[in-house]
Write a protein that holds these residues in place. Structure first.
Motif, PDB file in Angstrom:
ATOM      1  N   ASN A  27       0.824  -1.211   0.000  1.00 43.99           N
ATOM      2  CA  ASN A  27       0.000   0.000   0.000  1.00 43.99           C
ATOM      3  C   ASN A  27       0.858   1.260   0.000  1.00 43.99           C
ATOM      4  N   ILE A  28       1.988   1.224   0.702  1.00 46.16           N
ATOM      5  CA  ILE A  28       2.880   2.394   0.710  1.00 46.16           C
ATOM      6  C   ILE A  28       3.442   2.652  -0.687  1.00 46.16           C
ATOM      7  N   ILE A  29       3.851   1.585  -1.378  1.00 40.55           N
ATOM      8  CA  ILE A  29       4.378   1.757  -2.731  1.00 40.55           C
ATOM      9  C   ILE A  29       3.292   2.283  -3.668  1.00 40.55           C
ATOM     10  N   MET A  30       2.079   1.779  -3.522  1.00 45.23           N
ATOM     11  CA  MET A  30       0.976   2.289  -4.337  1.00 45.23           C
ATOM     12  C   MET A  30       0.731   3.767  -4.064  1.00 45.23           C
ATOM     13  N   PHE A  31       0.865   4.177  -2.812  1.00 49.75           N
ATOM     14  CA  PHE A  31       0.676   5.592  -2.458  1.00 49.75           C
ATOM     15  C   PHE A  31       1.725   6.460  -3.142  1.00 49.75           C
ATOM     16  N   PHE A  32       2.988   6.020  -3.138  1.00 49.97           N
ATOM     17  CA  PHE A  32       4.035   6.804  -3.777  1.00 49.97           C
ATOM     18  C   PHE A  32       3.894   6.809  -5.299  1.00 49.97           C
ATOM     19  N   ILE A  33       3.430   5.718  -5.873  1.00 51.14           N
ATOM     20  CA  ILE A  33       3.202   5.704  -7.322  1.00 51.14           C
ATOM     21  C   ILE A  33       2.099   6.683  -7.706  1.00 51.14           C
ATOM     22  N   ALA A  34       1.007   6.692  -6.923  1.00 48.11           N
ATOM     23  CA  ALA A  34      -0.078   7.641  -7.188  1.00 48.11           C
ATOM     24  C   ALA A  34       0.406   9.075  -7.005  1.00 48.11           C
ATOM     25  N   GLY A  35       1.243   9.309  -5.970  1.00 49.83           N
ATOM     26  CA  GLY A  35       1.794  10.645  -5.781  1.00 49.83           C
ATOM     27  C   GLY A  35       2.695  11.061  -6.927  1.00 49.83           C
ATOM     28  N   ASN A  36       3.470  10.121  -7.448  1.00 49.87           N
ATOM     29  CA  ASN A  36       4.338  10.428  -8.586  1.00 49.87           C
ATOM     30  C   ASN A  36       3.520  10.804  -9.815  1.00 49.87           C
ATOM     31  N   VAL A  37       2.410  10.109 -10.020  1.00 47.59           N
ATOM     32  CA  VAL A  37       1.534  10.438 -11.153  1.00 47.59           C
ATOM     33  C   VAL A  37       0.961  11.842 -10.995  1.00 47.59           C
ATOM     34  N   ILE A  38       0.560  12.204  -9.777  1.00 49.00           N
ATOM     35  CA  ILE A  38      -0.002  13.542  -9.540  1.00 49.00           C
ATOM     36  C   ILE A  38       1.049  14.614  -9.757  1.00 49.00           C
ATOM     37  N   VAL A  39       2.272  14.362  -9.300  1.00 44.55           N
ATOM     38  CA  VAL A  39       3.347  15.338  -9.496  1.00 44.55           C
ATOM     39  C   VAL A  39       3.650  15.527 -10.977  1.00 44.55           C
ATOM     40  N   MET A  40       3.634  14.441 -11.744  1.00 45.36           N
ATOM     41  CA  MET A  40       3.865  14.571 -13.181  1.00 45.36           C
ATOM     42  C   MET A  40       2.738  15.357 -13.849  1.00 45.36           C
ATOM     43  N   MET A  41       1.532  15.274 -13.302  1.00 42.97           N
ATOM     44  CA  MET A  41       0.422  16.038 -13.862  1.00 42.97           C
ATOM     45  C   MET A  41       0.553  17.542 -13.598  1.00 42.97           C
ATOM     46  N   LEU A  42       1.345  17.918 -12.579  1.00 39.57           N
ATOM     47  CA  LEU A  42       1.494  19.330 -12.236  1.00 39.57           C
ATOM     48  C   LEU A  42       2.462  20.056 -13.149  1.00 39.57           C
ATOM     49  N   GLU A  43       3.207  19.321 -13.962  1.00 36.21           N
ATOM     50  CA  GLU A  43       4.128  19.973 -14.879  1.00 36.21           C
ATOM     51  C   GLU A  43       3.360  20.662 -16.003  1.00 36.21           C
ATOM     52  N   GLN A  44       3.798  21.852 -16.359  1.00 40.29           N
ATOM     53  CA  GLN A  44       3.147  22.618 -17.406  1.00 40.29           C
ATOM     54  C   GLN A  44       4.175  23.492 -18.105  1.00 40.29           C
ATOM     55  N   PHE A  45       3.801  23.983 -19.271  1.00 38.48           N
ATOM     56  CA  PHE A  45       4.702  24.810 -20.082  1.00 38.48           C
ATOM     57  C   PHE A  45       3.949  26.058 -20.511  1.00 38.48           C
ATOM     58  N   PRO A  46       4.464  27.250 -20.190  1.00 37.85           N
ATOM     59  CA  PRO A  46       5.692  27.496 -19.419  1.00 37.85           C
ATOM     60  C   PRO A  46       5.534  27.061 -17.965  1.00 37.85           C
ATOM     61  N   PRO A  47       6.620  26.611 -17.322  1.00 41.53           N
ATOM     62  CA  PRO A  47       6.512  26.068 -15.968  1.00 41.53           C
ATOM     63  C   PRO A  47       6.280  27.158 -14.926  1.00 41.53           C
ATOM     64  N   GLN A  48       5.680  26.727 -13.818  1.00 41.53           N
ATOM     65  CA  GLN A  48       5.511  27.610 -12.674  1.00 41.53           C
ATOM     66  C   GLN A  48       6.835  27.665 -11.909  1.00 41.53           C
ATOM     67  N   VAL A  49       7.450  28.834 -11.886  1.00 41.64           N
ATOM     68  CA  VAL A  49       8.767  28.964 -11.262  1.00 41.64           C
ATOM     69  C   VAL A  49       8.695  28.662  -9.776  1.00 41.64           C
ATOM     70  N   SER A  50       7.632  29.038  -9.117  1.00 41.54           N
ATOM     71  CA  SER A  50       7.524  28.822  -7.670  1.00 41.54           C
ATOM     72  C   SER A  50       7.356  27.353  -7.307  1.00 41.54           C
ATOM     73  N   TRP A  51       6.966  26.497  -8.279  1.00 41.67           N
ATOM     74  CA  TRP A  51       6.765  25.082  -7.979  1.00 41.67           C
ATOM     75  C   TRP A  51       8.005  24.239  -8.242  1.00 41.67           C
ATOM     76  N   GLN A  52       8.984  24.760  -8.935  1.00 36.29           N
ATOM     77  CA  GLN A  52      10.068  23.925  -9.426  1.00 36.29           C
ATOM     78  C   GLN A  52      10.880  23.296  -8.311  1.00 36.29           C
ATOM     79  N   SER A  53      11.172  24.053  -7.271  1.00 32.18           N
ATOM     80  CA  SER A  53      11.972  23.498  -6.174  1.00 32.18           C
ATOM     81  C   SER A  53      11.229  22.381  -5.463  1.00 32.18           C
TER      82      SER A  53
END
Length: 352
Positions: A27-53
């Protein structure tokens, strides 16, 4: 995998197996995989400079967790078992790509960055392991696609024949002064449009040629496939009628009838029938495996030794134990037969 023997009978391997098979770890690994998918969805172009760090820190955390999972799974299954298992082998391939990307510091245009999207398929792998019905569905899809090989051969054969035939009909014929007008350009029958002789770039010499044409084998193949799928096929038919006359609408209708109605309908019917058969077979195989696993676990829990009726072999205690009742049974049988004979003779004398 719970009932398989460890690849190395030692304390670290047994501990790693318990961790890998633990429900909390999964379940922990599934949680991190789902979190990784959400983080990849937050990427956009042009990128949000405040989110990059924050996104960079999350990427490092995900990579560390996935590397730790790979180490645990390799220790639990063994290097050979890890590589031979398609699910874990695919996960390890994605983790290694992420490690290489992080080590070389690839930017947004890196090929390794594009390969990060393969992480999304890990969700399918994990769901297939947790949901047997979903695993049966994926296996049925793969095996159904493999079973349609002969249909693909037939489809590409028809596509190849029709491509060559339509090239003979409409080669260098789709030359028009305007896409919507019925007037044919004076360059009809020529490889390039009229007045473009001085142009050095070939793309500027095709202004009078529509995108769907039959001048080259590649574009003829694409155009025939477009007609068979039914995507804007009537526009191509009107262009053929403007180029060579209204009678050529018959050939386009034949492509629709044989290509879309028969070939593609045959594909759908075969796909549904084969998918239903494969899914039912895989479901039965999965139920048989579950029944065998439960029987093996119950027998090992109760300490039941398989008998001759179960395994087809005689246990050592049965094979070498004396059988004192055998001679007694034989003597009783012979006595009974003698008694029966004597009784029969006596009854014969009385009847006489």
């Amino acid at each position: 995998e719970h009932d398989t023997e460890p690849w190395c009978d030692c304390m670290p391997v047994r501990i790693l197996r318990k961790i890998a098979l633990n429900e909390i770890f999964v379940n922990i690994i599934m949680f991190f995989i789902a979190g990784n998918v959400i983080v990849m969805m937050l990427e956009q172009f042009p990128p949000q400079v405040s989110w990059q760090s924050a996104l960079s820190v999350m990427e490092i955390i995900f990579l560390v967790v996935f590397c730790l999972e790979m180490v645990i799974m390799i220790g639990a299954k063994g290097p050979k078992g890890y590589v031979l298992d398609p699910v874990t082998c695919f996960d390890g391939f994605i983790v290694m790509i992420s490690v290489v990307q992080a080590s070389i510091g690839g930017g947004g245009g890196s090929a390794f960055t594009a390969l990060r999207t393969l992480r999304l398929f890990r969700v399918l792998n994990k769901l297939a392991n947790r949901w047997p019905s979903f695993r049966v569905l994926l296996k049925a899809m793969v095996q159904t696609g493999i079973s349609l090989f002969y249909w693909l051969v037939l489809f590409f054969l028809f596509l190849y024949i029709w491509t060559l035939m339509w090239m003979d009909f409409f080669n260098t014929q789709f030359h028009f002064k305007d896409e919507d007008a019925a007037e044919v350009s004076e360059s009809q029958g020529q490889p390039w449009c009229a007045g473009s002789e001085e142009e050095s770039d070939p793309s500027y010499k095709q202004d009078c040629i529509p995108r769907a044409n039959f001048d080259t084998f590649l574009w003829s193949w694409v155009t025939i496939f477009q007609i068979m799928t039914g995507e804007n096929w009537n526009t191509i038919m009107y262009a053929g009628m403007r180029a060579n006359g209204w009678g050529f609408c018959i050939v386009f209708i034949l492509v629709i009838v044989f290509g879309q109605t028969i070939i593609l309908s045959l594909f759908l019917s075969m796909l549904m029938d084969t998918f239903a058969k494969v899914q039912e077979r895989l479901r039965k195989e999965d139920e048989i495996k579950k029944a065998k696993r439960k029987a093996r676990q119950s027998s090992s829990t109760l300490g039941i030794v398989p008998t001759s009726g179960d395994s087809g072999e005689t246990s050592p205690s049965t094979a070498f134990s004396p059988q004192p009742n055998a001679s007694r049974v034989d003597s009783n049988a012979s006595t009974a037969s003698d008694t029966a004979k004597g009784g029969g003779a006596m009854s014969g004398n009385l009847n006489f």
